[in-house]
Design a protein around this motif. Structure first.
Motif, short mmCIF file in Angstrom:
data_model
loop_
_atom_site.label_atom_id
_atom_site.label_comp_id
_atom_site.label_asym_id
_atom_site.label_seq_id
_atom_site.Cartn_x
_atom_site.Cartn_y
_atom_site.Cartn_z
N LYS A 2 2.50 13.78 12.29
CA LYS A 2 3.09 14.02 10.97
C LYS A 2 2.91 12.78 10.10
O LYS A 2 2.93 11.66 10.62
CB LYS A 2 4.60 14.27 11.08
N LEU A 3 2.78 13.02 8.81
CA LEU A 3 2.84 11.92 7.85
C LEU A 3 4.16 12.06 7.12
O LEU A 3 4.41 13.06 6.44
CB LEU A 3 1.68 11.97 6.86
N ILE A 25 9.56 2.59 15.48
CA ILE A 25 8.47 2.85 14.52
C ILE A 25 8.13 1.57 13.78
O ILE A 25 8.96 1.04 13.05
CB ILE A 25 8.89 3.96 13.54
N SER A 26 6.91 1.07 13.98
CA SER A 26 6.56 -0.18 13.31
C SER A 26 5.29 -0.08 12.48
O SER A 26 4.99 -0.99 11.71
CB SER A 26 6.45 -1.31 14.31
N GLY A 27 4.54 1.00 12.57
CA GLY A 27 3.38 1.19 11.70
C GLY A 27 3.86 1.80 10.40
O GLY A 27 4.36 2.93 10.39
N LEU A 28 3.77 1.06 9.32
CA LEU A 28 4.39 1.45 8.05
C LEU A 28 3.57 0.99 6.86
O LEU A 28 3.04 -0.12 6.88
CB LEU A 28 5.71 0.69 7.87
N ALA A 64 2.74 7.33 9.70
CA ALA A 64 2.14 8.35 10.56
C ALA A 64 2.80 8.24 11.91
O ALA A 64 2.85 7.14 12.49
CB ALA A 64 0.64 8.07 10.71
N ARG A 98 -5.60 13.80 11.76
CA ARG A 98 -6.39 12.80 12.48
C ARG A 98 -6.01 11.41 12.02
O ARG A 98 -5.73 11.21 10.83
CB ARG A 98 -7.86 13.07 12.15
N VAL A 99 -5.96 10.47 12.96
CA VAL A 99 -5.70 9.06 12.66
C VAL A 99 -6.78 8.24 13.35
O VAL A 99 -7.14 8.54 14.49
CB VAL A 99 -4.31 8.63 13.17
N VAL A 100 -7.33 7.25 12.66
CA VAL A 100 -8.35 6.37 13.26
C VAL A 100 -7.91 4.91 13.09
O VAL A 100 -7.56 4.50 11.98
CB VAL A 100 -9.72 6.55 12.56
N ARG A 101 -7.92 4.13 14.19
CA ARG A 101 -7.72 2.68 14.10
C ARG A 101 -9.09 2.06 13.81
O ARG A 101 -10.00 2.19 14.63
CB ARG A 101 -7.12 2.14 15.39
N ILE A 102 -9.21 1.43 12.65
CA ILE A 102 -10.53 0.97 12.21
C ILE A 102 -11.13 -0.06 13.16
O ILE A 102 -12.32 0.00 13.47
CB ILE A 102 -10.44 0.42 10.76
N ALA A 111 -4.21 5.83 18.58
CA ALA A 111 -4.26 5.00 17.37
C ALA A 111 -2.88 4.81 16.75
O ALA A 111 -2.73 4.08 15.77
CB ALA A 111 -5.20 5.63 16.33
N LEU A 112 -1.89 5.45 17.32
CA LEU A 112 -0.54 5.34 16.72
C LEU A 112 0.31 4.29 17.44
O LEU A 112 0.05 3.94 18.57
CB LEU A 112 0.17 6.70 16.77
N HIS B 36 2.65 -2.95 7.63
CA HIS B 36 2.84 -3.58 8.93
C HIS B 36 2.16 -2.67 9.94
O HIS B 36 2.33 -1.45 9.88
CB HIS B 36 4.33 -3.70 9.23
N GLY B 37 1.39 -3.25 10.84
CA GLY B 37 0.58 -2.42 11.73
C GLY B 37 1.03 -2.39 13.17
O GLY B 37 0.25 -2.04 14.04
N GLY B 38 2.25 -2.78 13.43
CA GLY B 38 2.74 -2.64 14.80
C GLY B 38 2.56 -3.84 15.69
O GLY B 38 2.89 -3.79 16.88
N MET B 52 11.55 -6.88 11.87
CA MET B 52 10.12 -6.86 11.63
C MET B 52 9.88 -7.73 10.42
O MET B 52 10.39 -7.45 9.34
CB MET B 52 9.76 -5.41 11.29
N CYS B 78 -15.00 2.71 8.05
CA CYS B 78 -14.99 1.81 9.21
C CYS B 78 -16.04 0.73 9.05
O CYS B 78 -15.78 -0.46 9.30
CB CYS B 78 -15.23 2.59 10.51
N GLY B 89 -7.02 -2.09 9.69
CA GLY B 89 -6.58 -0.95 8.91
C GLY B 89 -6.63 0.37 9.66
O GLY B 89 -6.99 0.43 10.83
N LYS B 90 -6.24 1.40 8.95
CA LYS B 90 -6.11 2.71 9.57
C LYS B 90 -6.52 3.82 8.60
O LYS B 90 -6.40 3.67 7.39
CB LYS B 90 -4.64 2.93 9.95
N ILE B 91 -7.00 4.91 9.18
CA ILE B 91 -7.44 6.06 8.38
C ILE B 91 -6.61 7.28 8.75
O ILE B 91 -6.38 7.52 9.94
CB ILE B 91 -8.94 6.35 8.63
N PHE B 92 -6.18 8.03 7.76
CA PHE B 92 -5.38 9.23 7.96
C PHE B 92 -6.09 10.42 7.32
O PHE B 92 -6.49 10.33 6.15
CB PHE B 92 -4.01 9.06 7.31
N VAL B 93 -6.22 11.52 8.04
CA VAL B 93 -6.90 12.70 7.50
C VAL B 93 -5.90 13.86 7.41
O VAL B 93 -5.27 14.23 8.40
CB VAL B 93 -8.08 13.12 8.39
#
Ligand SMILES: Nc1ncnc2c1ncn2[C@@H]1O[C@H](COP(=O)(O)OP(=O)(O)OP(=O)(O)O)[C@@H](O)[C@H]1O
Ligand SMILES: Nc1ncnc2c1ncn2[C@@H]1O[C@H](COP(=O)(O)OP(=O)(O)OP(=O)(O)O)[C@@H](O)[C@H]1O
Ligand SMILES: Nc1ncnc2c1ncn2[C@@H]1O[C@H](COP(=O)(O)OP(=O)(O)OP(=O)(O)O)[C@@H](O)[C@H]1O
Ligand SMILES: [Mg+2]
Ligand SMILES: [Mg+2]
Ligand SMILES: [Mg+2]
Lengths: 112, 112, 112
Positions: A2-3, A25-28, A64, A98-102, A111-112, B36-38, B52, B78, B89-93
């Motif tokens: 979910k977003l 939750i720390s990805g923000l 996410a 879909r989520v991608v860690r670059i 990736a979460l 913040h990326g975790g 955090m 990417c 960074g991160k990508i969300f679809v």
């Protein structure tokens, strides 16, 4: 996945961050926005048309999360953001495909 | 159609734009965000609660693409954004139901 | 429910707000963004690669609406934002699964 997007009072940002972090939750992603929440009292008649006059500064949180974390995220946001006065904010939940860690190319759960 | 959102380092914005453009994607919306990326290393204990502490400036790209372009868009992001260090960074679809070009009223495929 | 996002010219923000308000939509979030809309004329060749050079300031409107209000919202945005010149903007419609009013915990229809 979910977003989750939440629009909150700027003065509650620290408390929302802390509640989210305690919930795991720390990805923000945060951004500064301005908004109007539907209050009728701040609408005026001006030459016959209704004009919506007041926009307030707000902060938007975006995160996410896996389905399993969505409920905890919503609870944490409410806990951190609620004052009981009008204008506390709103939460929006959207599907996320879909989520991608670059850095690594990892996807979704990884990736979460 | 998909709505692709990517949060990247500010110093890679030019390279991401260029990679997207070479991939045939030129309809883009950018905004300044912080995130913040975790990373666990930037968390501190303060009076017993975890806080955090570090939010970094990032740039968010948003683009609506046809399904056929989604993969190329992700690859281009990417390619433009990756340094190999944490924080790339991160990508969300997300699913996108409808697109309207305001000037003409054209929709969906004709509006992309 | 739908999440409607519209990217418009900064000089039309007042007219878009007013058109939305007349259509019964007052819950709104705005942010400043910059964008490129696919114009080929503002692309240059520089050392053999094509460089997308011009990003313009835009304003993004975001609004959560019930399905019944989506059409009226889109019509109002077009009415407020359209000048007839290229760059009038674009509207994106996404599915929205859940809405929560933070103050009361009300959800979905009751929260809109
Ligand atoms: N339907 C909506 N769509 C998009 N953004 C919204 C919507 N409703 C509220 N917001 C955003 O949330 C912010 C806070 O809204 P607010 O808390 O006033 O919502 P509300 O529904 O009026 O609740 P309350 O009755 O507690 O004031 C607004 O300033 C706006 O940015
Ligand atoms: N789950 C998430 N939800 C929303 N935004 C996120 C999320 N994860 C990361 N972001 C955004 O992306 C930015 C960059 O994240 P980052 O690259 O550090 O991700 P990461 O998963 O920690 O990967 P890495 O291990 O390479 O650092 C963050 O600053 C934040 O704005
Ligand atoms: N595919 C897209 N994805 C994300 N944002 C877009 C997209 N297309 C346009 N935008 C945003 O909308 C803004 C206005 O776009 P614009 O009106 O130029 O669209 P257009 O399709 O080129 O239409 P026109 O031919 O009328 O110029 C852009 O600056 C950008 O922020
Ligand atoms: Mg309100
Ligand atoms: Mg990280
Ligand atoms: Mg254009």
């Amino acid at each position: 996945m979910k977003l989750i997007t939440a629009v909150v009072r700027p003065e509650r940002v620290g408390q929302v961050k802390e509640a989210l972090f305690r919930a795991g939750i720390s990805g923000l992603t945060l951004s500064r926005v301005s908004g109007h929440g539907g209050e009728q009292e701040i609408v005026e008649h001006y030459r016959g048309t209704q004009v919506m006059i007041e926009f307030r500064e707000k902060v938007e949180f975006r995160m996410a999360v896996s389905d399993a974390f969505a409920e905890a995220a919503i609870r944490a946001i409410c806990e951190g953001a609620r004052t009981g006065e009008v204008g506390d904010g709103k939460i929006f939940v959207q599907p996320l495909e879909r989520v991608v860690r670059i850095r690594t190319g990892e996807e979704d759960g990884a990736a979460l």
